[in-house]
Design a protein around this motif. Structure first.
Motif, PDB file in Angstrom:
ATOM      1  N   UNK A  97     -87.001  33.967 -26.365  1.00  0.00           N
ATOM      2  CA  UNK A  97     -86.014  35.039 -26.231  1.00  0.00           C
ATOM      3  C   UNK A  97     -84.719  34.647 -26.916  1.00  0.00           C
ATOM      4  N   UNK A  98     -84.402  35.320 -28.009  1.00  0.00           N
ATOM      5  CA  UNK A  98     -83.203  34.995 -28.782  1.00  0.00           C
ATOM      6  C   UNK A  98     -81.933  35.156 -27.960  1.00  0.00           C
ATOM      7  N   UNK A  99     -81.933  36.089 -26.993  1.00  0.00           N
ATOM      8  CA  UNK A  99     -80.720  36.336 -26.214  1.00  0.00           C
ATOM      9  C   UNK A  99     -80.386  35.190 -25.255  1.00  0.00           C
ATOM     10  N   UNK A 100     -81.337  34.264 -25.020  1.00  0.00           N
ATOM     11  CA  UNK A 100     -81.053  33.119 -24.158  1.00  0.00           C
ATOM     12  C   UNK A 100     -80.393  31.981 -24.929  1.00  0.00           C
ATOM     13  N   UNK A 101     -80.484  31.997 -26.261  1.00  0.00           N
ATOM     14  CA  UNK A 101     -79.733  31.049 -27.077  1.00  0.00           C
ATOM     15  C   UNK A 101     -80.259  29.632 -27.117  1.00  0.00           C
ATOM     16  N   UNK A 102     -81.533  29.415 -26.786  1.00  0.00           N
ATOM     17  CA  UNK A 102     -82.094  28.064 -26.790  1.00  0.00           C
ATOM     18  C   UNK A 102     -82.619  27.646 -28.154  1.00  0.00           C
ATOM     19  N   UNK A 103     -82.945  28.594 -29.008  1.00  0.00           N
ATOM     20  CA  UNK A 103     -83.600  28.296 -30.276  1.00  0.00           C
ATOM     21  C   UNK A 103     -82.800  28.840 -31.453  1.00  0.00           C
ATOM     22  N   UNK A 104     -82.984  28.196 -32.606  1.00  0.00           N
ATOM     23  CA  UNK A 104     -82.347  28.689 -33.827  1.00  0.00           C
ATOM     24  C   UNK A 104     -83.342  29.433 -34.724  1.00  0.00           C
ATOM     25  N   UNK A 105     -84.539  29.673 -34.240  1.00  0.00           N
ATOM     26  CA  UNK A 105     -85.525  30.394 -35.039  1.00  0.00           C
ATOM     27  C   UNK A 105     -85.145  31.860 -35.207  1.00  0.00           C
ATOM     28  N   UNK A 106     -84.451  32.398 -34.229  1.00  0.00           N
ATOM     29  CA  UNK A 106     -83.923  33.761 -34.317  1.00  0.00           C
ATOM     30  C   UNK A 106     -82.477  33.714 -33.850  1.00  0.00           C
ATOM     31  N   UNK A 107     -81.612  34.415 -34.550  1.00  0.00           N
ATOM     32  CA  UNK A 107     -80.187  34.362 -34.227  1.00  0.00           C
ATOM     33  C   UNK A 107     -79.906  35.063 -32.901  1.00  0.00           C
ATOM     34  N   UNK A 108     -79.049  34.452 -32.111  1.00  0.00           N
ATOM     35  CA  UNK A 108     -78.673  35.037 -30.836  1.00  0.00           C
ATOM     36  C   UNK A 108     -77.398  34.398 -30.329  1.00  0.00           C
ATOM     37  N   UNK A 109     -76.905  34.856 -29.191  1.00  0.00           N
ATOM     38  CA  UNK A 109     -75.699  34.258 -28.613  1.00  0.00           C
ATOM     39  C   UNK A 109     -75.960  32.806 -28.237  1.00  0.00           C
ATOM     40  N   UNK A 110     -74.958  31.961 -28.407  1.00  0.00           N
ATOM     41  CA  UNK A 110     -75.094  30.529 -28.152  1.00  0.00           C
ATOM     42  C   UNK A 110     -74.896  30.291 -26.648  1.00  0.00           C
ATOM     43  N   UNK A 111     -76.005  30.406 -25.905  1.00  0.00           N
ATOM     44  CA  UNK A 111     -75.932  30.357 -24.449  1.00  0.00           C
ATOM     45  C   UNK A 111     -76.525  29.063 -23.892  1.00  0.00           C
ATOM     46  N   UNK A 112     -77.857  28.970 -23.823  1.00  0.00           N
ATOM     47  CA  UNK A 112     -78.608  27.779 -23.403  1.00  0.00           C
ATOM     48  C   UNK A 112     -78.529  27.458 -21.921  1.00  0.00           C
ATOM     49  N   UNK A 113     -78.107  28.367 -21.080  1.00  0.00           N
ATOM     50  CA  UNK A 113     -78.023  28.088 -19.643  1.00  0.00           C
ATOM     51  C   UNK A 113     -79.330  28.471 -18.962  1.00  0.00           C
ATOM     52  N   UNK A 114     -79.991  27.511 -18.346  1.00  0.00           N
ATOM     53  CA  UNK A 114     -81.241  27.795 -17.644  1.00  0.00           C
ATOM     54  C   UNK A 114     -81.011  28.653 -16.407  1.00  0.00           C
ATOM     55  N   UNK A 115     -79.936  28.404 -15.702  1.00  0.00           N
ATOM     56  CA  UNK A 115     -79.662  29.141 -14.473  1.00  0.00           C
ATOM     57  C   UNK A 115     -78.813  30.393 -14.715  1.00  0.00           C
ATOM     58  N   UNK A 116     -78.414  30.611 -15.961  1.00  0.00           N
ATOM     59  CA  UNK A 116     -77.568  31.740 -16.343  1.00  0.00           C
ATOM     60  C   UNK A 116     -76.211  31.702 -15.640  1.00  0.00           C
ATOM     61  N   UNK A 117     -75.759  30.493 -15.273  1.00  0.00           N
ATOM     62  CA  UNK A 117     -74.434  30.326 -14.677  1.00  0.00           C
ATOM     63  C   UNK A 117     -73.788  29.086 -15.265  1.00  0.00           C
TER      64      UNK A 117
END
Length: 354
Positions: free
Chosen positions: A113-133
Motif C-alpha cells: 500500500x503506497x499510502x502507508x509509505x513503507x516502500x519506494x516502489x510506488x510513490x506515496x506519503x513518507x509515513x512508515x508507522x505500523x501503529x498509525x500513531x
C-alpha cells in the motif's frame, strides 16, 4: 497489514507450513499469532486444530480487516503490540498458552500500500508507522539533525554511506514523499541504473525500524512470549534480516545457558548483556540429535535455502534432562520485498517442558 480489496487471495506467509508443523498443535490448544497481519499463520493454526487463537497486531487496519480475513469464532483479535501479550492475556483471564508464532518485520500488505509509505516502489506519503500513531518518517527526517540520521542509517540499515546520505537528506529538506527520499539516497550513494541492489532499501529499513522501535519490540516480545508459554509450550520466530536474527539467537543462547561473552556482539540499540552463570536457569537447554533439513523453497521471487538448527527445548527452572523437541533453521531471502534489507531469514522453534 491489511487487504486492499475484497477478492484478494489469502496471504500465505513464508515458512508457514514448517512453522505449523513444528508448533505441533493439538486439538483444543490455545495459540498466539503475535503478528496477525493478513491472518496467514492464524488461518493455518486454526486449520491445524487449535481450539482458540489470539491474534495480536499493532496495526489498526489489520485488526479492522481481521474478522473478514479469518471469519472464525475461535479467533480473538487484539490491537496491541506482541511485547504486551503476557499482560493482555492475563488481564483477559486467558493465562498461559500452548504455542506462539512471531513473524518479525513489516508485512507485505503494508509494503503493497503506497499510502502507508513503507516502500519506494510506488510513490506515496513518507509515513512508515505500523501503529498509525506517533512521528511519521517525514516528520522525523525533517526535524532530526544530521548526526542522528547518520547514526540511525548505520545502526539499523548497516549503511556504509550513512554520513553522505544523512548530509544529502538534510540539504534536501523538506521531504514529504517516498519517491523523493529514494531519489536523494540514490544520488548520495552513487546509484547507477541496472545496479543489482537499490541503496534506498537500507535507508527505508533503517528509518522504519527506528520509528517503530522494532528491535526493542522484538527483545521485549521474546521475553513476553517466554512468560506467556505453558510448560511444554512452543515458540516459533521467523526473522528476515541479520539484525533481528542476532537478537533471536542471543535470546536462545542466554536461555540455554550457552552464552559466551567473548563471542557475543553487543548491539548498538541494546543495553542487554550476556550473563554466564552455572546457576542461571536454563530454559532452552540443548540436546544433540539429528533431524531432516527443510527443503529449499521458492515463493514470490524469494530464493530460499535450507540450513540446520539443533533441536532445542525449553525447561522449567531446575530441569536437568530436556526431551527432544523440534528445530528449524529457515532460509535466506535475498531481495524479497522493497523496503527490506536483503539478509538472513530464519525460523526458530523452541519448546518448554515442565
Amino acid at each position: 497489514m491489511t487487504s486492499t480489496g475484497t477478492h484478494i487471495a489469502p496471504h500465505v506467509p513464508v515458512l508457514v507450513g514448517e512453522v505449523i508443523a513444528a508448533l505441533a498443535l493439538r486439538a483444543g490448544d490455545t495459540a498466539v499469532d503475535g503478528t496477525f497481519g493478513a491472518g496467514g499463520y492464524t488461518r493455518a493454526m486454526l486449520g491445524a486444530g487449535a481450539g482458540r487463537v489470539i491474534g495480536f497486531d499493532r496495526d489498526p487496519d489489520a485488526i479492522a480487516d481481521g474478522a473478514s480475513l479469518v471469519p472464525d469464532p475461535r479467533l480473538t483479535l487484539i490491537n496491541e503490540r506482541f511485547s504486551q501479550m503476557d499482560r493482555v492475556l492475563a488481564e483477559r483471564g486467558i493465562g498461559q498458552v500452548d504455542a506462539i508464532a512471531l513473524d518479525i518485520g513489516v508485512s507485505s500488505m503494508q509494503i503493497d500500500r503506497a499510502d502507508r509509505g513503507f516502500s519506494f516502489q510506488a510513490d506515496g506519503p513518507l509515513d512508515m508507522r505500523m501503529s498509525k500513531s506517533g512521528l511519521t518518517a517525514a516528520e522525523f527526517l525533517n526535524a532530526a539533525d544530521e548526526a542522528e540520521i547518520a547514526r540511525i542509517l548505520k545502526d539499523y540499515g548497516e549503511e556504509p554511506r550513512a554520513r553522505a546520505i544523512a548530509r544529502a537528506i538534510v540539504a534536501a529538506r523538506p521531504i514529504e514523499r517516498t519517491g523523493e527520499l529514494a531519489a536523494i539516497v540514490r544520488r548520495a550513494a552513487g546509484f547507477r541504473p541496472g545496479q543489482k541492489a537499490d541503496p534506498a532499501t537500507r535507508t527505508f529499513q533503517a528509518v522504519r525500524i527506528h520509528l517503530n522501535a522494532e528491535l526493542d519490540e522484538l527483545e521485549q516480545g521474546l521475553e513476553a512470549a517466554e512468560r506467556a508459554l505453558k510448560p511444554g509450550g512452543r515458540l516459533a520466530v521467523v526473522t528476515f534480516h541479520s539484525l533481528e536474527d542476532r537478537i533471536v539467537k542471543r535470546f536462545f543462547r542466554e536461555r540455554s545457558g550457552e552464552c559466551r561473552p567473548a563471542r557475543v556482539t553487543v548491539l548498538p540499540w541494546s543495553t542487554r548483556t550476556c550473563p554466564r552463570s552455572n546457576t542461571s536457569p536454563r530454559r532452552f537447554p540443548r540436546r544433540n540429535a539429528s533431524w531432516p533439513q527443510i527443503p529449499a523453497r521458492v515463493r514470490r521471487g524469494c530464493a530460499a535455502r535450507s540450513a540446520p538448527l539443533p533441536p532445542q527445548e525449553r525447561n522449567a527452572c531446575n530441569e536437568r534432562r530436556p526431551k527432544l523437541s523440534f528445530g528449524i533453521h529457515g532460509c535466506q531471502l535475498r531481495g524479497c520485498c522493497a523496503g527490506l534489507l536483503p539478509g538472513v531469514a530464519s525460523c526458530r522453534v523452541r519448546t518448554r517442558r515442565a
